[in-house]
Scaffold this motif. Sequence first.
Motif, PDB file in Angstrom:
ATOM      1  N   ASP A 293       9.694  -8.029 -11.136  1.00  0.00           N
ATOM      2  CA  ASP A 293      10.312  -6.907 -10.451  1.00  0.00           C
ATOM      3  C   ASP A 293      10.718  -7.409  -9.078  1.00  0.00           C
ATOM      4  O   ASP A 293      10.311  -8.483  -8.654  1.00  0.00           O
ATOM      5  N   PHE A 294      11.509  -6.663  -8.387  1.00  0.00           N
ATOM      6  CA  PHE A 294      11.982  -7.116  -7.084  1.00  0.00           C
ATOM      7  C   PHE A 294      10.840  -7.004  -6.073  1.00  0.00           C
ATOM      8  O   PHE A 294      10.277  -5.926  -5.873  1.00  0.00           O
ATOM      9  N   ASP A 295      10.500  -8.141  -5.460  1.00  0.00           N
ATOM     10  CA  ASP A 295       9.372  -8.210  -4.536  1.00  0.00           C
ATOM     11  C   ASP A 295       9.862  -7.902  -3.122  1.00  0.00           C
ATOM     12  O   ASP A 295      10.100  -8.797  -2.310  1.00  0.00           O
ATOM     13  N   TRP A 296       9.996  -6.622  -2.838  1.00  0.00           N
ATOM     14  CA  TRP A 296      10.542  -6.207  -1.542  1.00  0.00           C
ATOM     15  C   TRP A 296       9.541  -6.418  -0.417  1.00  0.00           C
ATOM     16  O   TRP A 296       8.342  -6.241  -0.604  1.00  0.00           O
ATOM     17  N   PRO A 297      10.020  -6.802   0.760  1.00  0.00           N
ATOM     18  CA  PRO A 297       9.121  -6.891   1.918  1.00  0.00           C
ATOM     19  C   PRO A 297       8.501  -5.523   2.207  1.00  0.00           C
ATOM     20  O   PRO A 297       9.103  -4.475   1.925  1.00  0.00           O
ATOM     21  N   ALA A 298       7.318  -5.544   2.761  1.00  0.00           N
ATOM     22  CA  ALA A 298       6.624  -4.286   3.048  1.00  0.00           C
ATOM     23  C   ALA A 298       7.417  -3.392   3.991  1.00  0.00           C
ATOM     24  O   ALA A 298       7.295  -2.160   3.964  1.00  0.00           O
ATOM     25  N   THR A 299       8.240  -4.017   4.805  1.00  0.00           N
ATOM     26  CA  THR A 299       9.037  -3.247   5.776  1.00  0.00           C
ATOM     27  C   THR A 299      10.289  -2.622   5.160  1.00  0.00           C
ATOM     28  O   THR A 299      10.986  -1.845   5.826  1.00  0.00           O
TER      29      THR A 299
END
Length: 520
Positions: A143-149
Amino acid sequence: MIFDTQHPPAGTVRDWMDALADARGDEISHVFPDTDTAISWSELRDRAAAIAMHLAGMGAMRGESVAFMIPNGREAVLALMGALYGGFRATPINLAAGAEAIGHAITHSRARILLCDHRQRMLLAETLKGRHAAPVVVDVAADFDWPATAQPRALDTLGSDDDALLMYTSGTTGRPKGVLHSHASLLAGGWNTALAHALMPQDRAMCVLPIYHINGLCVTILAPLLSGGSAIVCEKFSASQFWGLCQTHGATWFSVVPTIISHLLHGAAEPTSDCLNAMRFGRSASAALAPEVHSAFETRFGIPIIETMGLTETAAQILSNPLPQHGTRKVGSPGCPVGNEVVILSPDLAEAPRGTEGEIAVRGANVMRGYLDDPAATRAAITADGWLRTGDLGRQDAEGYVFVTGRSKEIIIKGGENISPREIDEALYAHPAVVEAAAFARPCPRYGETIEAAVVLHDGSGPDAGELMQLCETRIGRFKTPDRIHLMSELPKGPSGKIQRLKLAELTTPTPKGESHQTG
Protein backbone atom coordinates in the motif's frame (compact mmCIF):
# COMPACT_ATOMS: atom_id res chain seq x y z
CA MET A 1 -20.50 11.41 -19.00
CA ILE A 2 -21.60 10.00 -22.37
CA PHE A 3 -19.34 8.72 -25.13
CA ASP A 4 -20.02 10.97 -28.13
CA THR A 5 -18.85 9.70 -31.52
CA GLN A 6 -19.04 13.20 -33.01
CA HIS A 7 -17.09 15.31 -30.54
CA PRO A 8 -13.98 14.80 -28.36
CA PRO A 9 -14.83 14.18 -24.70
CA ALA A 10 -15.52 17.08 -22.39
CA GLY A 11 -14.43 17.36 -18.77
CA THR A 12 -11.48 15.80 -16.99
CA VAL A 13 -10.21 12.34 -16.15
CA ARG A 14 -11.70 12.89 -12.68
CA ASP A 15 -15.12 13.50 -14.21
CA TRP A 16 -14.97 10.30 -16.24
CA MET A 17 -13.81 8.22 -13.28
CA ASP A 18 -16.61 9.61 -11.11
CA ALA A 19 -19.19 8.90 -13.80
CA LEU A 20 -18.12 5.27 -14.24
CA ALA A 21 -17.87 4.68 -10.49
CA ASP A 22 -21.40 6.04 -10.01
CA ALA A 23 -22.96 4.23 -12.97
CA ARG A 24 -21.08 0.92 -13.02
CA GLY A 25 -19.16 0.83 -9.79
CA ASP A 26 -19.31 -2.91 -9.16
CA GLU A 27 -17.94 -3.85 -12.58
CA ILE A 28 -14.27 -4.73 -13.03
CA SER A 29 -12.10 -1.95 -14.41
CA HIS A 30 -8.66 -3.62 -14.33
CA VAL A 31 -7.30 -7.13 -13.91
CA PHE A 32 -3.69 -7.71 -12.78
CA PRO A 33 -2.56 -11.25 -13.66
CA ASP A 34 0.88 -10.92 -12.03
CA THR A 35 -0.70 -10.53 -8.59
CA ASP A 36 -3.96 -12.36 -9.37
CA THR A 37 -5.99 -9.33 -8.32
CA ALA A 38 -8.62 -7.07 -9.84
CA ILE A 39 -10.25 -3.76 -9.03
CA SER A 40 -13.70 -2.34 -9.75
CA TRP A 41 -14.57 1.13 -11.05
CA SER A 42 -15.77 2.29 -7.63
CA GLU A 43 -12.69 0.88 -5.90
CA LEU A 44 -10.46 2.54 -8.49
CA ARG A 45 -12.16 5.91 -8.03
CA ASP A 46 -12.04 5.69 -4.24
CA ARG A 47 -8.37 4.66 -4.17
CA ALA A 48 -7.45 7.31 -6.73
CA ALA A 49 -9.24 9.98 -4.68
CA ALA A 50 -7.48 8.86 -1.49
CA ILE A 51 -4.07 8.96 -3.21
CA ALA A 52 -4.85 12.39 -4.62
CA MET A 53 -5.84 13.76 -1.22
CA HIS A 54 -2.67 12.38 0.38
CA LEU A 55 -0.59 14.00 -2.36
CA ALA A 56 -2.38 17.27 -1.67
CA GLY A 57 -1.64 16.77 2.01
CA MET A 58 2.06 16.51 1.14
CA GLY A 59 1.85 19.91 -0.46
CA ALA A 60 1.37 18.94 -4.10
CA MET A 61 -0.33 21.77 -5.96
CA ARG A 62 -2.70 21.59 -8.93
CA GLY A 63 -0.66 21.33 -12.14
CA GLU A 64 2.52 20.30 -10.31
CA SER A 65 4.44 17.24 -11.48
CA VAL A 66 4.10 14.05 -9.45
CA ALA A 67 6.55 11.45 -10.79
CA PHE A 68 6.32 7.70 -10.45
CA MET A 69 8.75 4.84 -11.08
CA ILE A 70 6.52 1.78 -11.11
CA PRO A 71 6.32 -1.16 -13.55
CA ASN A 72 2.92 -2.16 -14.92
CA GLY A 73 0.53 -3.45 -12.30
CA ARG A 74 -2.01 -2.38 -9.70
CA GLU A 75 0.21 0.25 -8.09
CA ALA A 76 1.10 1.82 -11.44
CA VAL A 77 -2.55 2.20 -12.43
CA LEU A 78 -3.41 3.61 -9.00
CA ALA A 79 -0.50 6.07 -9.11
CA LEU A 80 -1.48 7.27 -12.58
CA MET A 81 -5.15 7.62 -11.76
CA GLY A 82 -4.43 9.19 -8.38
CA ALA A 83 -2.26 11.89 -9.91
CA LEU A 84 -4.79 12.57 -12.67
CA TYR A 85 -7.72 12.59 -10.25
CA GLY A 86 -5.97 15.11 -8.03
CA GLY A 87 -5.26 17.52 -10.85
CA PHE A 88 -1.53 17.00 -10.66
CA ARG A 89 0.73 16.54 -13.65
CA ALA A 90 1.21 12.75 -13.83
CA THR A 91 4.84 12.13 -14.78
CA PRO A 92 5.52 8.44 -15.50
CA ILE A 93 9.24 7.67 -15.64
CA ASN A 94 10.51 5.37 -18.36
CA LEU A 95 12.22 2.60 -16.40
CA ALA A 96 14.13 1.40 -19.47
CA ALA A 97 15.55 4.79 -20.41
CA GLY A 98 18.83 4.56 -18.48
CA ALA A 99 20.11 6.53 -15.52
CA GLU A 100 20.96 9.73 -17.43
CA ALA A 101 17.55 10.05 -19.10
CA ILE A 102 15.70 9.14 -15.90
CA GLY A 103 17.69 11.66 -13.89
CA HIS A 104 16.98 14.32 -16.50
CA ALA A 105 13.24 13.61 -16.42
CA ILE A 106 13.02 13.81 -12.62
CA THR A 107 15.09 16.99 -12.51
CA HIS A 108 13.50 18.71 -15.49
CA SER A 109 9.94 17.94 -14.33
CA ARG A 110 10.68 19.58 -10.96
CA ALA A 111 8.77 16.78 -9.26
CA ARG A 112 8.90 17.21 -5.49
CA ILE A 113 7.11 13.90 -4.86
CA LEU A 114 8.01 10.55 -6.43
CA LEU A 115 5.97 7.37 -6.03
CA CYS A 116 8.34 4.42 -6.25
CA ASP A 117 8.19 0.64 -6.40
CA HIS A 118 10.77 -0.78 -3.97
CA ARG A 119 12.45 -2.67 -6.83
CA GLN A 120 13.37 0.66 -8.44
CA ARG A 121 15.11 2.13 -5.37
CA MET A 122 18.63 1.30 -6.52
CA LEU A 123 17.95 2.71 -9.98
CA LEU A 124 16.53 5.86 -8.41
CA ALA A 125 19.59 6.31 -6.21
CA GLU A 126 21.85 5.91 -9.24
CA THR A 127 19.92 8.44 -11.30
CA LEU A 128 20.01 11.12 -8.61
CA LYS A 129 23.78 10.99 -8.01
CA GLY A 130 25.27 14.40 -8.59
CA ARG A 131 21.88 16.03 -9.20
CA HIS A 132 20.13 18.73 -7.23
CA ALA A 133 16.79 16.92 -7.39
CA ALA A 134 15.74 15.45 -4.04
CA PRO A 135 12.08 14.43 -4.28
CA VAL A 136 10.23 12.97 -1.32
CA VAL A 137 9.93 9.27 -2.14
CA VAL A 138 6.76 7.37 -1.28
CA ASP A 139 7.05 3.58 -1.30
CA VAL A 140 4.04 1.98 -3.05
CA ALA A 141 4.69 -1.64 -2.01
CA ALA A 142 1.58 -3.39 -0.62
CA ASP A 143 0.00 0.00 0.00
CA PHE A 144 1.19 3.56 -0.33
CA ASP A 145 3.47 4.32 2.63
CA TRP A 146 2.55 7.94 3.21
CA PRO A 147 4.62 10.11 5.55
CA ALA A 148 2.96 10.72 8.89
CA THR A 149 2.67 14.39 8.01
CA ALA A 150 0.69 13.65 4.82
CA GLN A 151 -2.79 14.27 6.17
CA PRO A 152 -5.43 14.08 3.41
CA ARG A 153 -6.54 17.46 2.11
CA ALA A 154 -9.51 18.50 -0.02
CA LEU A 155 -8.83 18.68 -3.75
CA ASP A 156 -8.99 21.72 -6.00
CA THR A 157 -11.59 21.93 -8.75
CA LEU A 158 -10.36 20.98 -12.22
CA GLY A 159 -11.00 22.06 -15.78
CA SER A 160 -10.30 20.40 -19.10
CA ASP A 161 -7.49 22.88 -19.83
CA ASP A 162 -5.55 21.99 -16.69
CA ASP A 163 -2.29 20.07 -17.09
CA ALA A 164 -2.68 16.30 -16.87
CA LEU A 165 0.37 14.45 -18.18
CA LEU A 166 4.07 15.08 -18.62
CA MET A 167 5.69 12.29 -20.61
CA TYR A 168 9.27 12.29 -21.87
CA THR A 169 10.19 11.26 -25.39
CA SER A 170 12.62 8.40 -25.92
CA GLY A 171 15.47 10.78 -26.68
CA THR A 172 17.02 8.59 -29.39
CA THR A 173 18.13 11.69 -31.31
CA GLY A 174 18.95 13.97 -28.37
CA ARG A 175 17.98 14.77 -24.80
CA PRO A 176 14.40 13.64 -24.01
CA LYS A 177 11.77 16.38 -24.28
CA GLY A 178 8.89 16.69 -21.85
CA VAL A 179 5.59 16.44 -23.74
CA LEU A 180 2.83 18.28 -21.90
CA HIS A 181 -0.82 17.27 -22.25
CA SER A 182 -3.95 18.78 -20.76
CA HIS A 183 -6.95 16.75 -19.62
CA ALA A 184 -8.62 17.73 -22.90
CA SER A 185 -5.82 16.46 -25.16
CA LEU A 186 -5.25 13.33 -23.07
CA LEU A 187 -8.92 12.37 -23.19
CA ALA A 188 -9.04 13.18 -26.91
CA GLY A 189 -6.20 10.73 -27.48
CA GLY A 190 -8.07 7.94 -25.72
CA TRP A 191 -11.24 8.90 -27.58
CA ASN A 192 -9.49 8.54 -30.96
CA THR A 193 -8.66 4.91 -30.12
CA ALA A 194 -12.14 4.11 -28.78
CA LEU A 195 -13.73 5.71 -31.83
CA ALA A 196 -11.50 4.02 -34.42
CA HIS A 197 -11.98 0.55 -32.95
CA ALA A 198 -15.66 0.93 -31.96
CA LEU A 199 -14.85 -0.05 -28.38
CA MET A 200 -17.79 -1.05 -26.22
CA PRO A 201 -18.37 -1.56 -22.48
CA GLN A 202 -18.08 -5.33 -22.90
CA ASP A 203 -14.62 -5.04 -24.48
CA ARG A 204 -11.56 -5.94 -22.45
CA ALA A 205 -8.09 -4.82 -23.57
CA MET A 206 -4.91 -6.85 -23.16
CA CYS A 207 -2.19 -4.43 -22.03
CA VAL A 208 1.38 -5.72 -22.26
CA LEU A 209 3.02 -2.40 -23.17
CA PRO A 210 4.34 -0.21 -20.34
CA ILE A 211 2.03 2.58 -19.26
CA TYR A 212 5.04 4.86 -18.93
CA HIS A 213 4.82 4.88 -22.75
CA ILE A 214 2.03 6.79 -24.51
CA ASN A 215 0.76 3.72 -26.35
CA GLY A 216 0.18 1.69 -23.22
CA LEU A 217 -1.24 4.65 -21.31
CA CYS A 218 -3.63 6.22 -23.82
CA VAL A 219 -4.65 3.17 -25.82
CA THR A 220 -5.18 0.48 -23.19
CA ILE A 221 -5.83 2.57 -20.07
CA LEU A 222 -7.63 5.72 -21.22
CA ALA A 223 -9.62 4.28 -24.15
CA PRO A 224 -11.44 1.78 -21.85
CA LEU A 225 -12.09 4.63 -19.40
CA LEU A 226 -13.99 6.45 -22.16
CA SER A 227 -15.77 3.41 -23.60
CA GLY A 228 -16.61 1.89 -20.21
CA GLY A 229 -14.62 -1.25 -20.95
CA SER A 230 -11.84 -2.83 -18.91
CA ALA A 231 -8.19 -3.82 -19.19
CA ILE A 232 -5.87 -6.68 -18.30
CA VAL A 233 -2.61 -5.05 -17.19
CA CYS A 234 0.47 -7.29 -17.35
CA GLU A 235 3.87 -6.30 -15.99
CA LYS A 236 5.51 -7.29 -19.26
CA PHE A 237 4.98 -9.27 -22.44
CA SER A 238 5.55 -13.03 -22.42
CA ALA A 239 5.15 -14.93 -25.69
CA SER A 240 4.60 -18.20 -23.83
CA GLN A 241 1.89 -16.79 -21.53
CA PHE A 242 0.17 -14.26 -23.81
CA TRP A 243 -2.60 -16.42 -25.25
CA GLY A 244 -3.31 -18.19 -21.96
CA LEU A 245 -3.72 -14.87 -20.15
CA CYS A 246 -5.99 -13.58 -22.91
CA GLN A 247 -8.26 -16.59 -22.49
CA THR A 248 -8.20 -16.73 -18.70
CA HIS A 249 -9.12 -13.08 -18.31
CA GLY A 250 -11.40 -12.65 -21.30
CA ALA A 251 -9.48 -10.34 -23.62
CA THR A 252 -11.41 -9.14 -26.67
CA TRP A 253 -8.60 -7.05 -28.20
CA PHE A 254 -4.94 -6.28 -27.70
CA SER A 255 -2.53 -3.49 -28.53
CA VAL A 256 1.08 -4.40 -29.28
CA VAL A 257 4.02 -3.40 -31.48
CA PRO A 258 5.33 -5.17 -34.60
CA THR A 259 8.13 -6.96 -32.75
CA ILE A 260 5.56 -8.61 -30.45
CA ILE A 261 3.42 -9.66 -33.42
CA SER A 262 6.51 -11.22 -34.98
CA HIS A 263 7.42 -13.08 -31.77
CA LEU A 264 3.85 -14.41 -31.41
CA LEU A 265 3.92 -15.50 -35.04
CA HIS A 266 7.16 -17.43 -34.56
CA GLY A 267 6.23 -18.75 -31.10
CA ALA A 268 5.12 -22.28 -30.33
CA ALA A 269 2.14 -21.25 -28.18
CA GLU A 270 -1.24 -21.80 -29.82
CA PRO A 271 -4.40 -20.02 -28.66
CA THR A 272 -7.49 -22.14 -28.11
CA SER A 273 -10.53 -21.76 -30.32
CA ASP A 274 -12.37 -20.08 -27.42
CA CYS A 275 -9.61 -17.48 -27.16
CA LEU A 276 -9.66 -16.82 -30.90
CA ASN A 277 -13.45 -16.61 -31.02
CA ALA A 278 -13.48 -13.99 -28.23
CA MET A 279 -10.77 -11.84 -29.85
CA ARG A 280 -12.25 -9.09 -32.04
CA PHE A 281 -8.96 -7.67 -33.30
CA GLY A 282 -5.33 -6.96 -32.56
CA ARG A 283 -3.83 -3.51 -32.86
CA SER A 284 -0.32 -2.68 -34.08
CA ALA A 285 1.38 0.67 -33.52
CA SER A 286 4.62 2.50 -32.68
CA ALA A 287 6.44 1.25 -35.79
CA ALA A 288 5.72 -0.02 -39.29
CA LEU A 289 4.37 -3.56 -39.53
CA ALA A 290 5.92 -5.51 -42.39
CA PRO A 291 3.18 -6.72 -44.78
CA GLU A 292 4.59 -10.26 -44.79
CA VAL A 293 4.39 -10.48 -41.00
CA HIS A 294 0.92 -8.91 -41.04
CA SER A 295 -0.43 -11.43 -43.55
CA ALA A 296 1.28 -14.42 -41.95
CA PHE A 297 -0.14 -13.57 -38.50
CA GLU A 298 -3.68 -13.29 -39.82
CA THR A 299 -3.29 -16.53 -41.77
CA ARG A 300 -2.05 -18.45 -38.73
CA PHE A 301 -4.38 -17.05 -36.06
CA GLY A 302 -7.34 -15.64 -37.97
CA ILE A 303 -7.29 -12.42 -35.92
CA PRO A 304 -7.50 -9.19 -37.93
CA ILE A 305 -4.61 -6.85 -37.23
CA ILE A 306 -5.45 -3.15 -37.34
CA GLU A 307 -2.37 -1.12 -38.18
CA THR A 308 -2.30 2.36 -36.64
CA MET A 309 0.07 5.25 -36.00
CA GLY A 310 0.49 7.65 -33.09
CA LEU A 311 2.94 9.84 -31.22
CA THR A 312 3.63 10.93 -27.66
CA GLU A 313 2.86 14.47 -28.86
CA THR A 314 -0.64 13.42 -30.01
CA ALA A 315 -1.65 11.34 -26.98
CA ALA A 316 -1.11 8.25 -29.14
CA GLN A 317 -3.34 7.48 -32.10
CA ILE A 318 -3.69 9.75 -35.14
CA LEU A 319 -4.23 7.18 -37.92
CA SER A 320 -6.03 3.87 -38.03
CA ASN A 321 -7.28 1.34 -40.51
CA PRO A 322 -10.96 0.47 -40.09
CA LEU A 323 -12.20 -2.75 -38.57
CA PRO A 324 -12.81 -5.38 -41.28
CA GLN A 325 -16.60 -4.93 -41.13
CA HIS A 326 -16.32 -1.14 -41.31
CA GLY A 327 -14.17 -0.61 -44.39
CA THR A 328 -11.05 -1.50 -46.33
CA ARG A 329 -7.82 -2.24 -44.53
CA LYS A 330 -4.78 -1.40 -46.62
CA VAL A 331 -1.80 -3.53 -45.64
CA GLY A 332 1.31 -1.40 -45.43
CA SER A 333 -0.61 1.71 -44.36
CA PRO A 334 -1.43 2.82 -40.78
CA GLY A 335 -4.74 4.02 -42.17
CA CYS A 336 -6.72 7.25 -42.25
CA PRO A 337 -7.08 10.03 -39.69
CA VAL A 338 -9.67 9.33 -37.00
CA GLY A 339 -10.68 12.12 -34.61
CA ASN A 340 -8.13 14.56 -36.04
CA GLU A 341 -6.87 15.97 -39.34
CA VAL A 342 -3.76 14.78 -41.18
CA VAL A 343 -2.02 16.36 -44.16
CA ILE A 344 1.25 15.95 -46.01
CA LEU A 345 3.43 19.07 -45.93
CA SER A 346 5.88 20.10 -48.63
CA PRO A 347 9.28 21.60 -47.63
CA ASP A 348 7.73 25.09 -47.55
CA LEU A 349 5.07 23.76 -45.11
CA ALA A 350 2.28 24.06 -47.66
CA GLU A 351 -0.15 21.19 -48.12
CA ALA A 352 1.25 18.81 -50.74
CA PRO A 353 -0.92 17.27 -53.48
CA ARG A 354 -2.29 13.78 -52.87
CA GLY A 355 0.25 11.11 -53.77
CA THR A 356 3.23 13.41 -53.17
CA GLU A 357 5.77 12.52 -50.48
CA GLY A 358 6.29 15.02 -47.68
CA GLU A 359 6.18 15.39 -43.92
CA ILE A 360 3.13 14.00 -42.13
CA ALA A 361 1.41 16.65 -39.98
CA VAL A 362 -1.56 16.39 -37.63
CA ARG A 363 -4.02 18.86 -36.12
CA GLY A 364 -6.71 18.17 -33.54
CA ALA A 365 -7.83 18.20 -29.92
CA ASN A 366 -5.30 15.46 -29.09
CA VAL A 367 -2.22 17.53 -29.97
CA MET A 368 0.04 18.37 -27.03
CA ARG A 369 0.13 21.72 -25.28
CA GLY A 370 3.87 21.87 -26.04
CA TYR A 371 7.29 20.83 -24.74
CA LEU A 372 7.85 21.79 -21.11
CA ASP A 373 10.22 24.77 -20.75
CA ASP A 374 11.25 24.53 -24.41
CA PRO A 375 9.40 27.19 -26.41
CA ALA A 376 11.89 26.97 -29.29
CA ALA A 377 11.25 23.25 -29.77
CA THR A 378 7.50 23.84 -29.47
CA ARG A 379 7.58 26.53 -32.17
CA ALA A 380 9.62 24.24 -34.42
CA ALA A 381 7.13 21.39 -33.94
CA ILE A 382 3.80 23.24 -34.23
CA THR A 383 3.14 25.57 -37.15
CA ALA A 384 1.38 28.91 -36.81
CA ASP A 385 -1.88 27.36 -37.99
CA GLY A 386 -1.71 24.46 -35.54
CA TRP A 387 -0.19 21.61 -37.52
CA LEU A 388 2.11 19.35 -35.51
CA ARG A 389 5.06 18.28 -37.64
CA THR A 390 5.65 14.59 -36.91
CA GLY A 391 9.08 14.20 -38.54
CA ASP A 392 7.71 11.18 -40.43
CA LEU A 393 7.71 11.14 -44.20
CA GLY A 394 4.80 9.77 -46.17
CA ARG A 395 2.16 10.22 -48.83
CA GLN A 396 -1.62 10.16 -48.78
CA ASP A 397 -3.67 8.39 -51.43
CA ALA A 398 -6.94 9.51 -52.98
CA GLU A 399 -8.97 7.76 -50.27
CA GLY A 400 -7.08 9.42 -47.44
CA TYR A 401 -4.91 6.46 -46.42
CA VAL A 402 -1.40 7.47 -45.37
CA PHE A 403 1.64 5.44 -46.38
CA VAL A 404 4.70 6.11 -44.23
CA THR A 405 7.86 6.10 -46.30
CA GLY A 406 10.36 6.77 -43.53
CA ARG A 407 11.49 8.86 -40.65
CA SER A 408 13.25 12.03 -41.77
CA LYS A 409 16.11 11.41 -39.35
CA GLU A 410 16.43 7.76 -40.39
CA ILE A 411 16.51 8.17 -44.17
CA ILE A 412 19.64 6.63 -45.71
CA ILE A 413 21.30 8.86 -48.31
CA LYS A 414 23.44 6.66 -50.54
CA GLY A 415 25.13 8.34 -53.48
CA GLY A 416 22.74 11.26 -53.18
CA GLU A 417 19.63 9.04 -53.34
CA ASN A 418 17.19 8.92 -50.42
CA ILE A 419 16.41 5.35 -49.37
CA SER A 420 13.74 4.43 -46.84
CA PRO A 421 15.01 1.78 -44.40
CA ARG A 422 11.47 0.45 -44.14
CA GLU A 423 11.67 -0.86 -47.71
CA ILE A 424 14.75 -2.89 -46.77
CA ASP A 425 13.16 -4.09 -43.51
CA GLU A 426 10.18 -5.45 -45.42
CA ALA A 427 12.40 -7.31 -47.86
CA LEU A 428 14.18 -9.02 -44.95
CA TYR A 429 10.91 -9.86 -43.17
CA ALA A 430 9.86 -11.75 -46.29
CA HIS A 431 12.11 -14.60 -45.12
CA PRO A 432 10.10 -16.80 -42.71
CA ALA A 433 13.04 -17.21 -40.31
CA VAL A 434 13.44 -13.47 -39.68
CA VAL A 435 11.87 -12.35 -36.40
CA GLU A 436 13.32 -8.82 -36.20
CA ALA A 437 15.01 -6.71 -38.86
CA ALA A 438 16.20 -3.12 -39.18
CA ALA A 439 18.26 -1.41 -41.86
CA PHE A 440 20.48 1.54 -40.97
CA ALA A 441 23.13 3.85 -42.42
CA ARG A 442 26.91 3.61 -42.02
CA PRO A 443 29.16 6.55 -43.04
CA CYS A 444 30.97 5.79 -46.28
CA PRO A 445 33.67 7.89 -48.03
CA ARG A 446 32.53 6.78 -51.49
CA TYR A 447 28.73 7.06 -51.26
CA GLY A 448 28.31 9.33 -48.21
CA GLU A 449 26.36 6.55 -46.51
CA THR A 450 26.10 2.86 -47.15
CA ILE A 451 23.38 0.41 -46.09
CA GLU A 452 23.67 -2.19 -43.36
CA ALA A 453 21.04 -4.23 -41.55
CA ALA A 454 20.66 -6.13 -38.30
CA VAL A 455 18.57 -9.28 -38.08
CA VAL A 456 17.30 -11.64 -35.37
CA LEU A 457 16.51 -15.16 -36.59
CA HIS A 458 13.94 -17.58 -35.19
CA ASP A 459 15.71 -19.89 -32.70
CA GLY A 460 19.00 -18.36 -33.82
CA SER A 461 19.14 -20.52 -36.94
CA GLY A 462 18.21 -20.18 -40.56
CA PRO A 463 19.69 -18.32 -43.53
CA ASP A 464 23.15 -16.84 -43.64
CA ALA A 465 23.87 -13.24 -44.61
CA GLY A 466 24.45 -14.16 -48.24
CA GLU A 467 21.00 -15.72 -48.58
CA LEU A 468 19.35 -12.69 -46.98
CA MET A 469 21.26 -10.33 -49.24
CA GLN A 470 20.18 -12.33 -52.28
CA LEU A 471 16.58 -12.06 -51.09
CA CYS A 472 16.93 -8.28 -50.83
CA GLU A 473 18.54 -8.00 -54.25
CA THR A 474 15.70 -9.97 -55.80
CA ARG A 475 13.01 -7.86 -54.14
CA ILE A 476 14.46 -4.33 -54.11
CA GLY A 477 17.51 -4.38 -56.38
CA ARG A 478 21.26 -4.34 -55.88
CA PHE A 479 21.58 -0.63 -55.05
CA LYS A 480 19.28 -0.89 -52.00
CA THR A 481 20.61 -4.25 -50.81
CA PRO A 482 22.56 -4.02 -47.53
CA ASP A 483 26.33 -4.23 -47.87
CA ARG A 484 26.51 -5.94 -44.50
CA ILE A 485 24.05 -7.95 -42.41
CA HIS A 486 24.62 -8.44 -38.70
CA LEU A 487 23.03 -11.47 -37.00
CA MET A 488 22.10 -10.50 -33.45
CA SER A 489 20.36 -12.19 -30.55
CA GLU A 490 18.28 -9.08 -29.90
CA LEU A 491 17.86 -5.60 -31.38
CA PRO A 492 17.84 -2.51 -29.15
CA LYS A 493 14.31 -1.33 -28.33
CA GLY A 494 12.58 1.54 -26.62
CA PRO A 495 10.01 1.20 -23.83
CA SER A 496 7.19 0.30 -26.23
CA GLY A 497 9.23 -2.42 -27.94
CA LYS A 498 9.96 -0.26 -30.99
CA ILE A 499 13.34 -1.05 -32.53
CA GLN A 500 15.80 1.82 -32.02
CA ARG A 501 17.32 1.93 -35.47
CA LEU A 502 19.67 4.83 -34.78
CA LYS A 503 21.53 2.86 -32.10
CA LEU A 504 22.50 0.01 -34.41
CA ALA A 505 25.54 1.64 -36.00
CA GLU A 506 27.23 2.04 -32.61
CA LEU A 507 26.32 -1.51 -31.53
CA THR A 508 27.69 -3.24 -34.64
CA THR A 509 31.08 -3.54 -36.30
CA PRO A 510 31.59 -3.19 -40.07
CA THR A 511 32.45 -6.47 -41.75
CA PRO A 512 33.30 -7.44 -45.34
CA LYS A 513 30.38 -7.41 -47.76
CA GLY A 514 28.48 -10.68 -47.91
CA GLU A 515 29.49 -11.80 -44.44
CA SER A 516 27.39 -11.86 -41.32
CA HIS A 517 28.54 -10.35 -38.07
CA GLN A 518 27.45 -12.19 -34.94
CA THR A 519 26.63 -9.73 -32.17
CA GLY A 520 25.34 -10.28 -28.68
